[in-house]
Motif scaffolding. Structure first.
Motif, PDB file in Angstrom:
ATOM      1  N   ASP A 352       0.832  -1.202   0.000  1.00  0.00           N
ATOM      2  CA  ASP A 352       0.000   0.000   0.000  1.00  0.00           C
ATOM      3  C   ASP A 352       0.865   1.249   0.000  1.00  0.00           C
ATOM      4  O   ASP A 352       0.596   2.214  -0.736  1.00  0.00           O
ATOM      5  N   VAL A 356       0.974   4.187  -2.871  1.00  0.00           N
ATOM      6  CA  VAL A 356       0.794   5.608  -2.561  1.00  0.00           C
ATOM      7  C   VAL A 356       1.978   6.419  -3.079  1.00  0.00           C
ATOM      8  O   VAL A 356       1.810   7.457  -3.732  1.00  0.00           O
ATOM      9  N   LYS A 811      -0.572   8.536   7.585  1.00  0.00           N
ATOM     10  CA  LYS A 811      -1.896   7.956   7.837  1.00  0.00           C
ATOM     11  C   LYS A 811      -2.992   8.603   7.009  1.00  0.00           C
ATOM     12  O   LYS A 811      -4.059   8.018   6.817  1.00  0.00           O
ATOM     13  N   PHE A 813      -3.055   8.936   3.926  1.00  0.00           N
ATOM     14  CA  PHE A 813      -3.188   8.246   2.651  1.00  0.00           C
ATOM     15  C   PHE A 813      -3.216   6.733   2.762  1.00  0.00           C
ATOM     16  O   PHE A 813      -3.779   6.062   1.895  1.00  0.00           O
ATOM     17  N   LEU A 814      -2.586   6.193   3.788  1.00  0.00           N
ATOM     18  CA  LEU A 814      -2.534   4.740   3.924  1.00  0.00           C
ATOM     19  C   LEU A 814      -3.847   4.199   4.463  1.00  0.00           C
ATOM     20  O   LEU A 814      -4.516   4.837   5.279  1.00  0.00           O
ATOM     21  N   ARG A 815      -4.219   3.021   4.005  1.00  0.00           N
ATOM     22  CA  ARG A 815      -5.438   2.389   4.523  1.00  0.00           C
ATOM     23  C   ARG A 815      -5.285   2.088   6.005  1.00  0.00           C
ATOM     24  O   ARG A 815      -4.261   1.559   6.449  1.00  0.00           O
ATOM     25  N   ASN A 816      -6.330   2.413   6.773  1.00  0.00           N
ATOM     26  CA  ASN A 816      -6.305   2.109   8.201  1.00  0.00           C
ATOM     27  C   ASN A 816      -6.918   0.736   8.463  1.00  0.00           C
ATOM     28  O   ASN A 816      -7.210  -0.024   7.522  1.00  0.00           O
ATOM     29  N   ARG A 821      -9.026   5.377   3.841  1.00  0.00           N
ATOM     30  CA  ARG A 821      -7.959   6.379   3.757  1.00  0.00           C
ATOM     31  C   ARG A 821      -8.557   7.712   4.227  1.00  0.00           C
ATOM     32  O   ARG A 821      -9.452   8.243   3.556  1.00  0.00           O
ATOM     33  N   HIS A 824      -9.498  10.497   1.782  1.00  0.00           N
ATOM     34  CA  HIS A 824     -10.620  10.314   0.864  1.00  0.00           C
ATOM     35  C   HIS A 824     -11.924  10.880   1.411  1.00  0.00           C
ATOM     36  O   HIS A 824     -12.893  11.018   0.647  1.00  0.00           O
ATOM     37  N   GLN A 831     -14.149   5.273  -0.776  1.00  0.00           N
ATOM     38  CA  GLN A 831     -13.447   4.494   0.245  1.00  0.00           C
ATOM     39  C   GLN A 831     -13.460   2.996  -0.044  1.00  0.00           C
ATOM     40  O   GLN A 831     -12.499   2.287   0.279  1.00  0.00           O
ATOM     41  N   LEU A 840      -5.546   7.668  -5.960  1.00  0.00           N
ATOM     42  CA  LEU A 840      -5.324   8.722  -4.976  1.00  0.00           C
ATOM     43  C   LEU A 840      -5.257  10.104  -5.609  1.00  0.00           C
ATOM     44  O   LEU A 840      -4.730  10.272  -6.714  1.00  0.00           O
TER      45      LEU A 840
END
Length: 891
Positions: A352, A356, A811, A813-816, A821, A824, A831, A840
């Protein structure tokens, strides 16, 4: 070396012109200052989006996913039509500064997915609705909304519901520098069959209409499915179109009939292809099959969930079988792009993070633009046209008559900011240096050239006002790019670049000293300095109180500037001792700035507030009063940036500088006290120069790292959250000026446009905070620890805090853990939909509380600093500085 690195080396050596073609078209030429010939200077109204399809531009060209040669003589882009719109989709739509409730704003869904530095491979995604594009709905709803409401976006219209849209992937691959393979793959994401018209367009920029050259280039068809382009400077090119589509010809000339009620005179105008396809007017295109603009017309009927591909090839050489090796070459260039980024991203923590970072680089590289602006011609007008209004001679940018720009430049955002900005460009170059250090150096050098830099030493700011003052970060970026490039070159620094930049920046430093230090006391102004709505007043305009503002940020930037030039001079002094004396000059200037910021007592110029233990701007009014404007903003954090750490080894190697330095500290003890125990070395026999002694550093960090003030879950806010409950108020006889924390868009139109810094998170300042903490750490090591976050009881080193801030920014941009994200925002489709969630957009700034992206949606230029912050697979050593991090990310 990977194949792309070989291409870069050939390009740098100027043996092969791999960068001759690239994404050098802008995404919006209409509404720019260059094209504005009005008396009132209202560029947004002089040429509108509606006029653009019919108006031949003077200074540049635009297109969707477009490319051109380096001088933008010959251009290519893709046009689309869904059978529903009232016009071809040839250019991206957006609202003007007056139409958007937060200023200008592009209203499209598009994504930069990939690009190598030489543009040997590029990929872009444009999402095109199958229903009629909601132009008027977007205008009307945004006009109805106030500044207190969110912007109304294309996604909000529901146009993408039920997946009734096309994903249009545009790919470019270079067989060689003058042989470009172009593939357009259209996916019907909807459930039912749908028709889309795909029109690859080739045209010449209009260079013939203005009265300087009579040569008119030509496009003609020697046989079905082939276009020959001929122009005296670039020679002949062939456009090969797979499946022999219909070819529609017209001329890149203004349609005076439509725009100005002029007679047609039997000509075929710029919008002829539009009128032929959309309105069915066969008489709008040239039946003789020649002109200066052409489109290959493909009509695709695509089943639901299916895809179809259009292939064309633009080549300077004649290719007997243009599509025989087409698929193989496209696949090969994709693989080579993968190999290049696999090398660069080897230490990133996750797939991921790699996705990004790669899209961030793609946006940065796609945002190159051929920028053409001859100020003398713009001011005086062209021989074949009516002279510009007399107001122009003393109006916008008239004092920049010397300026002549005709270069490939990295843009902040090719729709919302399709013009260079001096301090944006400096941040771009840190990222560019990771993939193409020669281009990064050339970009920094560009703004100091005689035909850019003003004779008085000022750097041009941006086309809306070249005389505006940007923060002086050019020297900082120069030194950082030099360091990164030196590591790439195995320790051999490009001293020619450094020396050339040093001398030009010396002139710019003198301009600051002579123009922005009103009373010659080493306290600087500078106006808005990129911070727009952050303050009580518009600092670039006359103050409602009269008087002037002594700026904490302006003065701190100059302290940083002095240290940057000192450090550059010390590097040059290693091979030329004469620079030792120059280095000591900047060291001394830095001390005087520190002294000016720290004075106490009656009549002082102290910008430090002992009660709040924070830096503030100071307002001087005509009645002699001085008032600290106690707004807790990033203005008070910028003093952190003026820090340099010198090794004992460097001082030993430069005895003349060391002698002068020690003389100053011995004979000017009041100055010696300001630089934090210079005689007491830090970790590894290092000495520190900084605006902040240990106590003040701890005070500023206490506020910086307080989650009820600056520290957000996603980085550092532009304004302290303290002002949510405690707005700052400054009463005057005319009005009560208020500054309150707003985590998203500003409610103030003080500075105009989409300038909304009153609270959100933005990357440039965050990045410089992180780098400054790392530099402090190289001096203090683990001996200096503060609470992070403030009040948590957890003591951390400055390196640990820098890493923590980088993680917060990443954080966004990175998926949690929920697969979302934060950048978004709340839209479920973006999402979770597999056709949206991994694409992105790199927004201009971010909501201070929830992290959603705001402002310009494609400002990869500075938000792309993220590429240097993403988490790595293994933790970095605690002793690592920013300089060490550079070695890890070099290709």
């Amino acid at each position: 070396m990977t194949p792309e690195e070989v291409r870069l080396a050939e390009s740098d050596a100027q043996t092969t012109a791999w960068k001759k073609w690239g994404p050098y078209l802008t995404e919006r030429q209409w509404g720019t200052v260059r094209e504005d010939y009005s008396a009132d200077g209202n560029a947004w109204n002089y040429i509108t989006h509606d006029m653009a399809r019919s108006y031949a531009y003077r200074w540049g060209e635009e297109g969707i996913g477009g490319i051109s040669n380096a001088r933008q003589r010959l251009c290519f882009a893709v046009a689309l039509w869904n059978g529903q719109d009232n016009q071809l989709k040839e250019r991206l739509f957006g609202l003007t500064n007056g139409e958007g409730n937060h200023g200008e704003d592009v209203k499209e869904q598009y994504y930069y997915l990939d690009s190598t530095p030489t543009h040997s491979y590029m990929k872009l995604l444009y999402k095109y609705p199958q229903a009629a594009f909601p132009y008027e709905q977007l205008r009307q709803e945004n006009a109805r909304r106030t500044r207190l409401e969110p912007e109304y976006e294309l996604l909000d219209t529901g146009i993408f519901e039920d997946n009734r849209y096309f994903d249009v992937f545009i790919e470019y691959a270079k067989a060689d520098p003058d042989d470009l393979l172009i593939q357009v793959t259209v996916h019907n994401r909807g459930p039912a069959a749908a028709t889309v018209h795909v029109l690859p367009q080739l045209w010449f920029r209009n260079t013939w209409a203005w009265g300087y050259a009579d040569h008119r280039p030509t496009l003609r068809t020697p046989r079905p499915g082939v276009v020959q382009a001929s122009q005296h400077e670039i020679g002949d090119y062939q456009l090969y179109c797979d499946q022999e589509p219909a070819l529609l010809f017209c001329d890149n000339d203004t349609n005076g009939v439509r725009l100005y009620d002029l007679p047609a005179e039997g000509r075929y105008f710029k919008d002829g292809i539009n009128d032929c396809v959309v309105e069915g007017r066969a008489d709008a295109v040239n039946p003789a099959q020649h002109g200066t603009k052409v489109a290959a017309h493909y009509r695709l009927i695509i089943a639901g969930g299916a895809a179809q591909t259009v292939r064309v090839r633009l080549s300077k050489v004649v290719v007997a079988l243009p599509f025989a090796d087409f698929d193989q070459l496209i696949a090969q260039r994709r693989q080579e792009a993968d190999a290049f980024y696999d090398c660069l991203q080897a230490k990133l923590a996750s797939p991921d993070a790699r996705n990004v970072q790669r899209q961030a680089f793609a946006g940065l590289l796609w945002s190159k633009q051929y920028y053409y602006y001859d100020m003398a011609q713009w001011l005086d007008g062209d021989p074949n046209f009516v002279a510009p209004p007399s107001e122009r001679r003393k109006g916008r940018n008239s004092e920049w008559r010397h300026l002549y720009n005709a270069d490939i430049i990295s843009m902040p955002d090719k729709w919302e900011y399709p013009w260079y900005a001096a301090w944006d460009l400096a941040f771009h170059c840190l990222q560019l240096a990771m993939v193409d250090s020669e281009f990064a150096k050339s970009q920094l050098r560009l703004l100091t050239r005689d035909w850019y830099m003003h004779p008085n030493g000022q750097l041009p700011a941006y086309e809306w006002n070249l005389s505006d003052v940007n923060p002086p970060v050019h020297a900082w970026a120069t030194w950082r790019v030099y360091q990164m490039d030196k590591k790439r070159r195995a320790g051999q620094g490009d001293l020619g670049f450094l020396e050339a930049m040093f001398h030009k920046l010396n002139l710019n430093f003198a301009w600051w000293v002579n123009r922005k230090d009103r009373h010659g006391c080493n306290i600087f102004e500078g106006g808005f300095l990129g911070l727009d709505n952050i303050g009580v007043f518009d600092r670039s305009s006359p103050l409602p109180t009269g008087g002037f503002i002594e700026q904490s940020d302006g003065t701190s930037w100059m302290a940083m500037y002095a240290l940057n030039l000192m450090r550059m001079a010390l590097e040059l002094a290693r091979t030329n001792p004469v620079y030792q004396e120059i280095a000591s000059k900047f060291f001394e200037h830095f001390l005087y700035i520190v002294e000016a910021m720290s004075k106490d007592g009656d009549g002082s110029l102290n910008l430090w507030d002992e009660e709040d233990e924070f830096y503030y701007d100071v307002l001087h009014t005509p009645d002699g009063r001085r008032t600290k404007l106690k707004v807790r903003s990033i203005v008070g954090l910028i003093p952190l940036f003026a820090v340099e750490v010198l090794e004992e080894e460097l001082l030993d190697a430069l005895p003349e500088f060391a002698q002068r330095l020690r003389w100053l500290l011995e004979h000017r003890p009041h100055l010696a006290e300001l630089v934090s125990r210079w005689q007491e070395p830090g970790k590894g026999e290092r000495h520190r120069l900084s605006l902040l002694r240990r106590h003040r550093l701890k005070c500023v960090l206490t506020r910086l790292l307080d989650e009820s003030e600056f520290l957000s879950e996603y980085g550092i806010r532009a304004l302290s959250r303290y002002h949510h409950a405690h707005p700052y108020q400054f009463p005057t006889a005319e009005a009560n000026f208020t500054v309150a924390y707003l985590p998203g868009e500003s409610d103030s139109s003080m500075f105009g446009g989409n300038s909304n810094w009153r609270g959100p998170i933005w990357f440039p300042i965050n990045y410089m905070i992180i780098e400054s903490l790392q530099r402090f750490y190289t001096y203090y090591d683990d001996s200096f620890r503060v609470e992070y976050p403030t009040g948590s009881g957890q003591l951390c080193s400055l390196q640990e805090i820098a890493d923590g801030l980088a993680a917060r920014l990443s954080k966004l941009f990175l998926r949690n853990a929920d697969g979302q994200r934060p950048a978004h925002g709340p839209a479920a489709q973006v999402q979770h939909d597999p056709h949206f969630r991994d694409y992105l957009q790199f927004y201009e700034y971010f909501h201070g509380d929830d992290g959603r992206g705001l402002g310009a949606s494609h400002q990869t230029g500075w938000t792309g600093l993220l590429v240097r912050l993403l988490p790595q697979a293994a933790p970095r050593p605690q002793t690592q500085s920013t300089e060490a991090a550079d070695q890890e990310v070099e290709v």
